[in-house]
Design a protein around this motif. Structure first.
Motif, PDB file in Angstrom:
ATOM      1  N   GLN A 182      -6.618  -0.973  -7.620  1.00  0.00           N
ATOM      2  CA  GLN A 182      -7.826  -1.031  -6.797  1.00  0.00           C
ATOM      3  C   GLN A 182      -8.959  -0.413  -7.602  1.00  0.00           C
ATOM      4  OE1 GLN A 182      -6.891   1.403  -3.358  1.00  0.00           O
ATOM      5  NE2 GLN A 182      -7.502   3.272  -4.419  1.00  0.00           N
ATOM      6  N   HIS A 183     -10.180  -0.647  -7.099  1.00  0.00           N
ATOM      7  CA  HIS A 183     -11.338  -0.152  -7.825  1.00  0.00           C
ATOM      8  C   HIS A 183     -11.464   1.367  -7.733  1.00  0.00           C
ATOM      9  CE1 HIS A 183     -15.226   0.282  -9.478  1.00  0.00           C
ATOM     10  NE2 HIS A 183     -15.733   0.686  -8.354  1.00  0.00           N
ATOM     11  N   TYR A 213      -7.966  -8.273  -4.728  1.00  0.00           N
ATOM     12  CA  TYR A 213      -7.971  -6.869  -5.163  1.00  0.00           C
ATOM     13  C   TYR A 213      -9.304  -6.328  -5.695  1.00  0.00           C
ATOM     14  CZ  TYR A 213      -2.930  -7.034  -4.480  1.00  0.00           C
ATOM     15  OH  TYR A 213      -1.692  -7.162  -3.930  1.00  0.00           O
ATOM     16  N   TRP A 214     -10.412  -7.034  -5.499  1.00  0.00           N
ATOM     17  CA  TRP A 214     -11.727  -6.496  -5.890  1.00  0.00           C
ATOM     18  C   TRP A 214     -11.754  -6.002  -7.336  1.00  0.00           C
ATOM     19  CZ3 TRP A 214     -15.411  -7.591  -2.584  1.00  0.00           C
ATOM     20  CH2 TRP A 214     -15.174  -7.547  -1.207  1.00  0.00           C
ATOM     21  N   CYS A 215     -11.252  -6.797  -8.253  1.00  0.00           N
ATOM     22  CA  CYS A 215     -11.332  -6.374  -9.657  1.00  0.00           C
ATOM     23  C   CYS A 215     -12.794  -6.373 -10.096  1.00  0.00           C
ATOM     24  CB  CYS A 215     -10.541  -7.330 -10.539  1.00  0.00           C
ATOM     25  SG  CYS A 215      -8.780  -7.328 -10.177  1.00  0.00           S
ATOM     26  N   GLN A 249       0.856  -1.182   0.000  1.00  0.00           N
ATOM     27  CA  GLN A 249       0.000   0.000   0.000  1.00  0.00           C
ATOM     28  C   GLN A 249       0.887   1.225   0.000  1.00  0.00           C
ATOM     29  OE1 GLN A 249      -3.370  -0.166   2.251  1.00  0.00           O
ATOM     30  NE2 GLN A 249      -3.475  -2.377   2.071  1.00  0.00           N
ATOM     31  N   PHE A 281      -3.526   3.646  -0.653  1.00  0.00           N
ATOM     32  CA  PHE A 281      -4.119   2.937  -1.793  1.00  0.00           C
ATOM     33  C   PHE A 281      -3.319   1.673  -2.082  1.00  0.00           C
ATOM     34  CE2 PHE A 281      -1.067   5.878  -3.653  1.00  0.00           C
ATOM     35  CZ  PHE A 281      -0.483   5.170  -4.689  1.00  0.00           C
ATOM     36  N   ARG A 282      -4.013   0.703  -2.691  1.00  0.00           N
ATOM     37  CA  ARG A 282      -3.387  -0.580  -2.981  1.00  0.00           C
ATOM     38  C   ARG A 282      -2.572  -0.495  -4.255  1.00  0.00           C
ATOM     39  NH1 ARG A 282      -8.166  -5.047  -1.708  1.00  0.00           N
ATOM     40  NH2 ARG A 282      -7.947  -4.949   0.561  1.00  0.00           N
ATOM     41  N   SER A 292     -14.396   4.864   0.087  1.00  0.00           N
ATOM     42  CA  SER A 292     -14.543   3.731  -0.805  1.00  0.00           C
ATOM     43  C   SER A 292     -15.994   3.260  -0.889  1.00  0.00           C
ATOM     44  CB  SER A 292     -13.650   2.605  -0.281  1.00  0.00           C
ATOM     45  OG  SER A 292     -13.680   1.545  -1.162  1.00  0.00           O
TER      46      SER A 292
END
Ligand SMILES: [Mn+2]
Length: 334
Positions: free
Chosen positions: A235-236, A271-273, A197, A217-218, A208
């Motif tokens: 990240q999203h 990573y929540w793609c 991060q 942030f990632r 978020s």
């Protein structure tokens, strides 16, 4: 197992987060069938990328399916940050640490694990067994030409882990140490299960979509020569303002891990793609496509290839019905 046909390959499955019914459907789609309460394939095995629990409606089912497959030799799994969090959350701190639990029961931490604890509330024995099983999950895997970790493959830290724990698993001492920032165990856990991060400038926050406020942030670790924050963000949520254009300082560069293009294929989750699964690099696949937010539960069917192929992704969209809590008779199978 000796009488079985030769192993063709591994089907890697991303973050399930309690979408247990969709997991069962995805396994069926890939030709796994349940026999004796265990999903099996005649020629393939599964590797779960971690984060079976939290958020979704069928957490017990997800754990049950994965655990039985692992115990029967049909699957392997690596530690997700959510399983790790659950272990620390449910483990009393040794006296003298000045807190009651290894992971403190703050409102934020309570909220993350809430669904899991609620769904296991009437099954305390099953929850204890699940926690004991989580302790046996390795933090990373490497074999037969592939590598698997929940968030970030950092070779120096993985070497350090293997020196201390040759099987790649924690023990209680390691778990306790890992909750103290600044220790070697903390660095290993944090990097492997949460990734790298980058802190945002003072006063800048990201609000978020999941309701959390973030001050960092990632970042990813496969850019070849990243120059700006935008080259490494993964990240999203977009970076606020024009931070994408901000040059990476030398100090920031040293925070990043690096995964070279000639290294073995690597599979990660975390990573929540969003959208249609794609490969961020020819030797890296991220399989977390936000299943629990009505995204996709994604697998990659790997059969030994060194260069990954986007045609080998398989997925199911998570239906709205998955949101409905199951009836009691639905949740256990056999
Ligand atoms: Mn996750």
């Amino acid at each position: 197992m000796t009488t079985r046909a030769r192993l063709e390959g591994y089907d890697l499955i991303g973050d399930v987060h309690g979408c247990g019914a969709t997991l069962a459907a995805l396994l069926e789609k890939m030709g796994y069938h349940q026999r004796g309460g265990v999903y099996r394939h005649p020629r393939r095995r599964v590797i779960f990328l971690g984060d079976l629990i939290d958020r979704g409606p069928r957490i017990r089912l997800a754990v049950q399916i994965a655990r039985r497959m692992v115990e029967e030799g049909e699957a392997r799994i690596v530690m997700g940050n959510h399983e790790y969090n659950a272990l620390a959350y449910c483990h009393r701190a040794p006296t003298g640490l000045g807190r009651e639990w290894l992971r403190e029961h703050t409102p934020r931490n309570n909220r993350i694990i809430k669904e899991t604890l609620e769904q296991f509330r009437d099954h305390p024995q099953e929850w204890e067994e699940a926690l004991a099983w989580f302790m046996e999950i390795p933090l990373c895997l490497e074999e037969g030409g592939l590598r698997v970790v929940h968030a970030c493959w950092d070779q120096p830290l993985i070497d350090e882990l293997r020196r201390r724990r040759p099987d790649g698993c924690m023990d209680e001492t390691f778990l306790i140490e890992s909750t103290a920032p600044g220790t070697g165990a903390f660095r290993i856990l944090d990097r492997l299960t949460r990734g790298t991060q980058m802190p945002l400038p003072l006063g800048v926050e990201i609000h978020s979509g999941d309701g959390f406020t973030r001050r960092s942030f990632r970042t990813h670790f496969w850019a070849q020569s990243p120059e700006t924050w935008g080259d490494v963000v993964f990240q999203h949520d977009n970076l606020p303002g024009d931070l994408e254009l901000r040059p990476l300082s030398d100090e920031e560069r040293t925070r990043l891990a690096h995964y070279g293009p000639d290294e073995p294929p690597l599979f990660i989750g975390h990573y929540w793609c969003e959208g249609i699964p794609a490969l961020p690099a020819p030797n890296v696949a991220c399989l977390d496509y936000s299943a629990v937010k009505f995204g996709r539960l994604v697998a990659y069917r790997w059969s030994g290839e060194r260069e990954l192929n986007a045609d080998h992704f398989v997925w199911l969209r998570v239906p709205r019905e998955e949101q409905v809590r199951p009836r009691p008779w639905e949740i256990t199978f056999e």
